[in-house]
Design a protein around this motif. Structure first.
Motif, PDB file in Angstrom:
ATOM      1  N   ASN A 237      53.734 -24.076  22.981  1.00 13.38           N
ATOM      2  CA  ASN A 237      53.225 -24.950  24.010  1.00 13.38           C
ATOM      3  C   ASN A 237      54.145 -26.276  23.845  1.00 13.38           C
ATOM      4  N   THR A 238      54.663 -26.706  22.782  1.00 13.23           N
ATOM      5  CA  THR A 238      55.637 -27.852  22.770  1.00 13.23           C
ATOM      6  C   THR A 238      56.866 -27.573  23.356  1.00 13.23           C
ATOM      7  N   VAL A 239      57.513 -26.341  23.286  1.00 10.03           N
ATOM      8  CA  VAL A 239      58.838 -26.064  23.784  1.00 10.03           C
ATOM      9  C   VAL A 239      58.785 -25.296  25.074  1.00 10.03           C
ATOM     10  N   LYS A 240      57.867 -24.665  25.573  1.00  3.67           N
ATOM     11  CA  LYS A 240      57.798 -23.725  26.639  1.00  3.67           C
ATOM     12  C   LYS A 240      58.628 -24.074  27.878  1.00  3.67           C
ATOM     13  N   TYR A 241      58.639 -25.508  28.193  1.00  2.00           N
ATOM     14  CA  TYR A 241      59.124 -25.819  29.520  1.00  2.00           C
ATOM     15  C   TYR A 241      60.578 -25.719  29.367  1.00  2.00           C
ATOM     16  N   SER A 242      61.149 -25.890  28.059  1.00  2.00           N
ATOM     17  CA  SER A 242      62.560 -25.544  27.650  1.00  2.00           C
ATOM     18  C   SER A 242      63.144 -24.190  27.602  1.00  2.00           C
ATOM     19  N   LEU A 243      62.081 -23.205  28.120  1.00  2.00           N
ATOM     20  CA  LEU A 243      62.393 -21.778  28.060  1.00  2.00           C
ATOM     21  C   LEU A 243      62.229 -21.320  29.521  1.00  2.00           C
ATOM     22  N   VAL A 244      62.183 -22.143  30.232  1.00  2.00           N
ATOM     23  CA  VAL A 244      61.751 -21.649  31.741  1.00  2.00           C
ATOM     24  C   VAL A 244      62.967 -20.779  32.314  1.00  2.00           C
ATOM     25  N   ASN A 245      64.162 -20.897  31.847  1.00  2.00           N
ATOM     26  CA  ASN A 245      65.259 -20.171  32.444  1.00  2.00           C
ATOM     27  C   ASN A 245      65.841 -19.197  31.518  1.00  2.00           C
ATOM     28  N   THR A 246      64.976 -18.815  30.581  1.00  2.00           N
ATOM     29  CA  THR A 246      65.335 -17.593  29.732  1.00  2.00           C
ATOM     30  C   THR A 246      64.612 -16.364  29.963  1.00  2.00           C
ATOM     31  N   GLY A 247      63.761 -16.407  30.796  1.00  2.00           N
ATOM     32  CA  GLY A 247      63.083 -15.276  31.153  1.00  2.00           C
ATOM     33  C   GLY A 247      61.978 -14.823  29.936  1.00  2.00           C
ATOM     34  N   THR A 248      61.625 -15.797  29.447  1.00  2.00           N
ATOM     35  CA  THR A 248      60.252 -15.782  28.513  1.00  2.00           C
ATOM     36  C   THR A 248      59.097 -16.152  29.040  1.00  2.00           C
ATOM     37  N   GLU A 249      57.934 -15.382  29.021  1.00  2.00           N
ATOM     38  CA  GLU A 249      56.797 -15.625  29.846  1.00  2.00           C
ATOM     39  C   GLU A 249      55.859 -15.088  28.802  1.00  2.00           C
ATOM     40  N   ILE A 250      54.530 -15.522  28.930  1.00  2.00           N
ATOM     41  CA  ILE A 250      53.342 -15.143  28.164  1.00  2.00           C
ATOM     42  C   ILE A 250      52.183 -14.883  29.393  1.00  2.00           C
ATOM     43  N   VAL A 251      51.919 -13.609  29.541  1.00  2.00           N
ATOM     44  CA  VAL A 251      50.896 -13.485  30.664  1.00  2.00           C
ATOM     45  C   VAL A 251      49.622 -13.729  30.357  1.00  2.00           C
ATOM     46  N   THR A 252      49.273 -13.811  28.917  1.00  2.00           N
ATOM     47  CA  THR A 252      47.944 -14.004  28.682  1.00  2.00           C
ATOM     48  C   THR A 252      47.374 -15.508  28.805  1.00  2.00           C
ATOM     49  N   PRO A 253      46.512 -15.824  29.580  1.00  2.00           N
ATOM     50  CA  PRO A 253      46.033 -17.210  29.901  1.00  2.00           C
ATOM     51  C   PRO A 253      45.824 -18.202  28.496  1.00  2.00           C
ATOM     52  N   GLU A 254      46.085 -19.443  28.369  1.00  2.00           N
ATOM     53  CA  GLU A 254      45.878 -20.005  27.502  1.00  2.00           C
ATOM     54  C   GLU A 254      44.219 -20.066  27.336  1.00  2.00           C
ATOM     55  N   LEU A 255      43.373 -20.024  28.184  1.00  2.19           N
ATOM     56  CA  LEU A 255      42.125 -20.082  27.720  1.00  2.19           C
ATOM     57  C   LEU A 255      41.797 -18.871  26.695  1.00  2.19           C
ATOM     58  N   LEU A 256      42.551 -18.022  26.768  1.00  2.00           N
ATOM     59  CA  LEU A 256      42.178 -16.763  25.830  1.00  2.00           C
ATOM     60  C   LEU A 256      42.965 -16.776  24.492  1.00  2.00           C
ATOM     61  N   LEU A 257      43.796 -17.754  24.665  1.00  2.00           N
ATOM     62  CA  LEU A 257      44.843 -17.820  23.302  1.00  2.00           C
ATOM     63  C   LEU A 257      44.006 -18.890  22.325  1.00  2.00           C
ATOM     64  N   PHE A 258      43.529 -20.094  23.037  1.00  2.00           N
ATOM     65  CA  PHE A 258      42.837 -20.905  22.444  1.00  2.00           C
ATOM     66  C   PHE A 258      41.468 -21.028  22.956  1.00  2.00           C
ATOM     67  N   PRO A 259      40.473 -20.180  22.582  1.00  2.00           N
ATOM     68  CA  PRO A 259      39.329 -20.065  23.550  1.00  2.00           C
ATOM     69  C   PRO A 259      38.003 -21.316  22.881  1.00  2.00           C
ATOM     70  N   GLN A 260      37.573 -21.707  23.826  1.00  2.00           N
ATOM     71  CA  GLN A 260      36.580 -22.751  23.374  1.00  2.00           C
ATOM     72  C   GLN A 260      35.186 -22.038  23.284  1.00  2.00           C
ATOM     73  N   GLU A 261      34.937 -21.001  23.949  1.00  2.00           N
ATOM     74  CA  GLU A 261      34.022 -20.000  23.845  1.00  2.00           C
ATOM     75  C   GLU A 261      33.859 -19.235  22.508  1.00  2.00           C
ATOM     76  N   ASN A 262      32.774 -19.188  21.863  1.00  2.00           N
ATOM     77  CA  ASN A 262      32.520 -18.522  20.617  1.00  2.00           C
ATOM     78  C   ASN A 262      32.134 -17.213  21.028  1.00  2.00           C
ATOM     79  N   THR A 263      33.062 -16.496  21.147  1.00  2.00           N
ATOM     80  CA  THR A 263      32.923 -15.183  21.973  1.00  2.00           C
ATOM     81  C   THR A 263      33.832 -14.227  21.388  1.00  2.00           C
ATOM     82  N   ASP A 264      34.061 -12.848  21.540  1.00  2.00           N
ATOM     83  CA  ASP A 264      35.173 -11.925  21.037  1.00  2.00           C
ATOM     84  C   ASP A 264      35.997 -11.915  22.406  1.00  2.00           C
ATOM     85  N   MET A 265      37.227 -12.308  22.226  1.00  2.00           N
ATOM     86  CA  MET A 265      38.164 -12.441  23.469  1.00  2.00           C
ATOM     87  C   MET A 265      39.002 -10.943  23.819  1.00  2.00           C
TER      88      MET A 265
END
Length: 313
Positions: free
Chosen positions: A106-134
């Motif tokens: 998250n701290t460096v992702k904007y520097s990776l914009v032109n590298t073809g690097t992408e994470i398709v998983t929404p951040e909501l599911l990477l850092f879930p606030q819901e106490n449930t199985d993702m």
């Protein structure tokens, strides 16, 4: 000298280390174990439910982050990992290795914009606030994207669980994708449901294609039918999950299954030597707890390592 240090600081067990860690966590003392900056503790939960904390230096945390960036660089990635943002326990911040890696991204992702690097998983599911199985939701958003080039999981066991989840729920997933509405039995709050539905995009063509793939059954080329550009499946090696890596290697065709690090819950303890299954111990960057295991060579009671267990035994 080494011998002088060993005389003053003998090999410690968990309880003796806990006294030292409590000084830093509860009182705020620093410079007890190392003079280096120690931003947080890495946490793990034992099978007994007991929590343990291991002090981490900034150098080590940066190394964890860079290893993660190196793995995802230049690829479109589907992640089957979830963690929490660093939280405060007493006077110290606590996280786990996956939280450290994702936070670093998250701290460096904007520097990776032109590298073809992408994470398709929404951040909501990477850092879930819901106490449930993702698991269901991560799988849904992953199969929704046809351009995934790499799949990364927290362990090979986790990835096997994800594939089993897709096999079991593919009809519901396809229906969700067709309608652009996220369902599933795990949604526990209206807020979480609204957040998910704001992210999902209806794609009837993709849903129809996946329905045709899944109706043919699951075999060694199914993953490449789901993601035609998929070239690599990655998960760190835990040792205990070796049988699941072997299962995946045999179950997929045309896709590389790799593991470059040996990991325990406290962090990375070994880096790949280039030879499959052989790792070099990381030194000076992590605090270890060695638990002696004694047995007599000439008795029937010998250790049975889990990596030697046959599948389903």
């Amino acid at each position: 000298t080494d011998t002088g240090y060993q005389a003053r600081v003998p090999l410690a067990d968990t309880e003796s280390y806990r006294k030292i860690s409590d000084l830093q966590m509860k009182i705020g003392e620093t410079g007890i174990i190392t003079s280096k900056t120690t931003p947080l503790f890495l946490s793990k939960v034992l099978a007994t439910g007991e929590k343990r904390f291991s002090l981490a230096t900034k150098e080590y945390l940066d190394k964890l982050g860079m290893l993660f960036i190196r793995q995802i660089l230049g690829k479109k990635n589907a992640l089957f990992i979830s963690s929490r943002f660093p939280t405060k326990v007493y006077n110290a911040f606590v996280s786990d290795i996956h939280g450290v890696m994702l936070t670093y991204y998250n701290t460096v992702k904007y520097s990776l914009v032109n590298t073809g690097t992408e994470i398709v998983t929404p951040e909501l599911l990477l850092f879930p606030q819901e106490n449930t199985d993702m698991m269901y939701y991560q799988a849904l958003f992953a199969i929704a994207n046809a351009d995934v080039e790499q799949v990364i999981a927290s362990s090979f066991w986790k990835l096997c669980e994800i594939l089993d989840c897709i096999k079991k729920n593919w009809r519901t997933m396809v229906d969700d994708l067709d309608k652009g509405v996220v369902t599933g039995s795990n949604i526990r709050s209206e807020k979480f449901e609204k957040a998910l539905n704001a992210l999902i995009v209806a794609d009837s063509d993709r849903a129809l294609y996946l329905k045709g793939v899944f109706k043919l059954g699951f075999n060694e080329d199914t993953l490449l039918k789901i993601w035609p550009k998929l070239s690599n499946i990655y998960a760190p090696e835990y040792g205990t999950y070796k049988i699941y890596e072997d299962r995946l290697s045999k179950a997929v065709k045309g896709v590389t299954v790799t593991s470059n690090e040996l990991i325990v819950p406290e962090g990375i303890i070994g880096a790949s030597t280039g030879e499959k299954g052989v790792f070099e111990l990381c030194r000076d960057e992590i605090f270890y707890e060695f638990i002696p295991f004694e047995y007599r060579k000439n008795t029937a009671k010998k250790p049975l390592f889990i990596r030697k267990l046959p599948v389903n035994r």
